[in-house]
Design an enzyme around this catalytic site. Structure first.
Site, PDB file in Angstrom:
ATOM      1  N   MET A   1      -9.804 -81.079  69.831  1.00  7.56           N
ATOM      2  CA  MET A   1      -9.294 -80.321  68.690  1.00  7.56           C
ATOM      3  C   MET A   1      -9.910 -78.932  68.564  1.00  7.56           C
ATOM      4  O   MET A   1      -9.549 -78.180  67.663  1.00  7.56           O
ATOM      5  CB  MET A   1      -9.560 -81.100  67.395  1.00  7.56           C
ATOM      6  CG  MET A   1      -8.799 -82.414  67.301  1.00  7.56           C
ATOM      7  SD  MET A   1      -6.999 -82.177  67.306  1.00  7.56           S
ATOM      8  CE  MET A   1      -6.783 -81.229  65.802  1.00  7.56           C
ATOM      9  N   ARG A   2     -10.834 -78.582  69.465  1.00  6.87           N
ATOM     10  CA  ARG A   2     -11.485 -77.283  69.333  1.00  6.87           C
ATOM     11  C   ARG A   2     -10.475 -76.145  69.482  1.00  6.87           C
ATOM     12  O   ARG A   2     -10.577 -75.114  68.805  1.00  6.87           O
ATOM     13  CB  ARG A   2     -12.608 -77.147  70.361  1.00  6.87           C
ATOM     14  CG  ARG A   2     -13.354 -75.818  70.234  1.00  6.87           C
ATOM     15  CD  ARG A   2     -14.548 -75.710  71.162  1.00  6.87           C
ATOM     16  NE  ARG A   2     -15.676 -76.480  70.653  1.00  6.87           N
ATOM     17  CZ  ARG A   2     -16.192 -77.531  71.281  1.00  6.87           C
ATOM     18  NH1 ARG A   2     -15.669 -77.944  72.416  1.00  6.87           N
ATOM     19  NH2 ARG A   2     -17.224 -78.171  70.775  1.00  6.87           N
ATOM     20  N   ALA A   3      -9.476 -76.321  70.340  1.00  2.00           N
ATOM     21  CA  ALA A   3      -8.479 -75.268  70.539  1.00  2.00           C
ATOM     22  C   ALA A   3      -7.712 -74.987  69.253  1.00  2.00           C
ATOM     23  O   ALA A   3      -7.445 -73.821  68.924  1.00  2.00           O
ATOM     24  CB  ALA A   3      -7.517 -75.668  71.653  1.00  2.00           C
TER      25      ALA A   3
END
Length: 662
Positions: free
Chosen positions: A274-276
């Site tokens: 989910m970092r993107a």
């Protein structure tokens, strides 16, 4: 102090400048990775950015740049009282590729810690970079143990220094900026994902723009102060715009429609985790603030995707980072709305922004047709006998090939080596600064002298001569030099595709083990260095893909060329041990006494104790065993293509038995 090149004087490189400015507006974006060829103003632009950052308020006398409004309660120089502080310019700290661990995280005086219980700590570069910029040029060449420390600090916002149970902790929040030349090797995926944005830069092909670059650089070199003065007004305007964007940032509204576009885009490009999504949201918000708006528009989301996703998308080994802009536009269009509360078009294809499946290669279009082979494996063709390049088969996981003995080369994951990290195997007197204390050996060295030193209390009286450095064993990266037979005998029986697949698999293994690689090919009447030793496994894979075949088999020429490559590389990097991988069926043809010459050339490797393995590519019901004979002359081991697979039960290749030089 030298005058830096003005940021606003950099010609072109719009994406690079925008990515750096967005991080100046919102450091939470997570930094920038700048990829590109040498001489493209990567370092110039990064160094110029620090002059545009607003001044930082710090606690007077604090070596760790604590904010006087909210000082770090665990600061080693603390505790600090909340109050007014002093201002200083934002720092840009450069991390050299060859820096030691102590230089990065700081050094703890072990002698005073053991004898007096005093935490005498000298801050490192992470402390200097707190609330500023940490710049790593050639970040892809950074040693693995330094990468691990950077990952920990970036994830926790703090640096921990521990020596035998004595620890120091301090805050370390910084803007991470790295530059790299992809030709010198790729970056570890863990560190790659830590960079919020990535930018590809290249020199302009427009003559007018190149002329302007040269004109400005010459003017700067002649008189840096006068050149900077000409751009002072533009620099002040950008600095003021950064301050205004920072003030506007908390007011920027990220609507539901923009959030759906961000989520759909990340899903469509199959990025991991989910970092993107989070980075895209922060980047789009910073873009709106930079433009002076309080609403995030679709154009902000699109630009954020182009900066945040190329290095995160799921891709096959050796593929270059990139983003399909047509696919991006389709996804954004599907999830576009009139306002922030609109739902996406329910009639859109796929219902979730997923891309249409790739049709991929059709039929046998990737395999070039080959003429029948005649006597000696030579193709029966009307031309020179050269074949079109064959497509490699799918790569597979290979067995571990290692160099025997214990080395002291660059950190990696292939062969045994004495390293700063790994399991402790012994102790020795420190040579220079003590980095890893061997506590038991230190106590044992100091114990016999306690009475003579007048010990009266519970503490141990320790002298510098008592300290012992821990000797540790880990893994090193090697130079894997591929010597590939590209003659007509290899093209016979449609073997070249399998051979390229095997070499590609070994290249992938070399990438994962942090090796340098080189490629020598031989066919016709000579051999050539298709790729000099490099850290760029991608470059080796590209050369392999376009490798044609045909002609006779000058095995001796290939071995002699490889021997020359090793001789030169030994002068450049003497600590890195080589592993020679000869991919051939063992035949030697062309010229006078080709077999005898090949045997003599192989003897050079055996005499020097060079570790080697021969990948036997011979096939068919009748085998001559020439590759095995060559392996014996090299002082190495032969392994078939089937035995090379990690899941094969035909053989076990965990080490290469090589003779050492007398």
């Amino acid at each position: 102090m030298s005058t830096p090149y003005p940021f606003t004087a950099v010609v072109g490189q719009d994406d690079l400048r925008l990515a750096l400015l967005l991080n100046a507006v919102s450091p939470a974006v997570g930094g920038v990775l700048v990829r590109g060829e040498k001489g493209t103003a990567k370092s110039t632009a990064v160094r110029a950015l620090s002059a545009l950052l607003p001044a930082v308020a710090v606690v007077p006398g604090c070596r760790f740049s604590c904010d006087p409004a909210s000082p770090d309660p665990e600061c080693p120089d603390g505790p600090h009282e909340v109050g007014s502080g002093t201002e200083r310019p934002a720092r840009m700290v450069e991390l050299p590729v060859g820096a030691s661990e102590d230089r990065l995280v700081g050094a703890l005086d072990i002698e005073r810690a053991l004898a007096e219980g005093v935490k005498a700590f000298e801050p490192g570069l992470l402390a200097d970079a707190h609330r500023g910029i940490l710049y790593v040029d050639e970040v892809n060449l950074l040693h693995d143990h330094l990468v691990d420390l950077l990952l920990d600090a970036a994830a926790m916002g703090a640096s921990y220094v521990e020596r035998e149970g004595v620890s120091v902790r301090h805050a370390a929040k910084f803007l991470l900026v790295g530059t790299m030349n992809p030709e010198e090797g790729e970056l570890r995926p863990q560190l790659l994902d830590r960079f919020g944005l990535t930018v590809e830069v290249a020199a302009s092909r427009e003559p007018d723009q190149r002329v302007e670059v040269v004109r400005r650089r010459l003017a700067y070199d002649d008189d840096p102060a006068a050149f900077a003065a000409k751009w002072a007004q533009e620099e002040a305007a950008v600095r003021q715009r950064i301050v205004a964007a920072r003030e506007l940032l908390p007011q920027v509204r990220l609507g539901d429609a923009a959030l759906r576009q961000i989520a759909a885009t990340c899903a469509a490009f199959e990025v991991d985790g989910m970092r993107a999504d989070i980075v895209m949201a922060r980047t789009a918000t910073a873009l709106a603030a930079w433009a002076g708006r309080t609403d995030v528009l679709a154009e902000d989301v699109r630009q954020a995707a182009l900066l945040a996703l190329p290095h995160r998308r799921r891709r096959a080994p050796f593929d270059a980072p990139g983003l399909d802009e047509d696919k991006l536009d389709e996804t954004l269009e599907q999830y576009s709305g009139d306002d922030g509360d609109d739902e996406p078009d329910p009639d859109g294809p796929g219902g979730g922004g997923q891309p249409e499946p790739d049709s991929g290669p059709q039929g046998d279009g990737g395999e070039a047709a080959r003429p029948e082979a005649g006597e000696g494996g030579q193709p029966q063709a009307s031309g020179a006998g050269e074949q079109s390049a064959a497509r490699a088969t799918e790569p597979f996981r290979t067995k571990a090939l290692t160099v025997p003995g214990i080395g002291e080369g660059a950190a990696g994951r292939r062969s045994r080596a004495r390293t700063e990290h790994g399991r402790t195997t012994g102790a020795r007197r420190p040579q220079g600064t003590l980095t890893k204390l061997h506590l038991a050996a230190t106590v044992q060295a100091a114990a016999p002298y306690q009475r003579a030193r007048g010990r009266s209390g519970p503490g141990l009286v320790v002298r510098r001569d008592d300290l012992r450095q821990a000797v540790r064993e880990g893994r090193e990266g090697n130079l894997v030099l591929f010597v590939v037979d590209a003659s007509g005998s290899m093209a016979a029986r449609q073997r070249m595709s399998a051979v390229k697949g095997a070499v590609l698999s070994l290249l992938l293994d070399a990438y994962q083990r942090r090796d340098k690689v080189g490629l020598v090919t031989f066919r016709g009447t000579s051999a050539e260095v298709a790729l000099p030793p490099t850290s760029s496994v991608d470059a080796a894979a590209a050369r392999l893909e376009s490798l044609p075949t045909g002609g006779r088999t000058p095995l001796a020429a290939g071995l002699l060329k490889a021997h020359e490559v090793l001789r030169v590389e030994r002068l450049r990097d003497p600590a890195r041990r080589p592993l020679v991988v000869v991919v051939t069926d063992g035949r030697a043809t062309g010229g006078p006494e080709p077999v005898l010459l090949a045997s003599r050339a192989a003897g050079l490797f055996a005499a020097e104790g060079v570790a080697s393995v021969v990948v036997d590519c011979e096939s068919g019901p009748v085998r001559l065993g020439l590759a095995g004979q060559l392996a014996g002359e090299l002082g190495g081991t032969a392994v078939t293509l089937d035995e090379l697979r990690a899941d094969s039960i035909a053989g076990l290749v965990k080490g290469i038995q090589g003779r050492r030089a007398a």
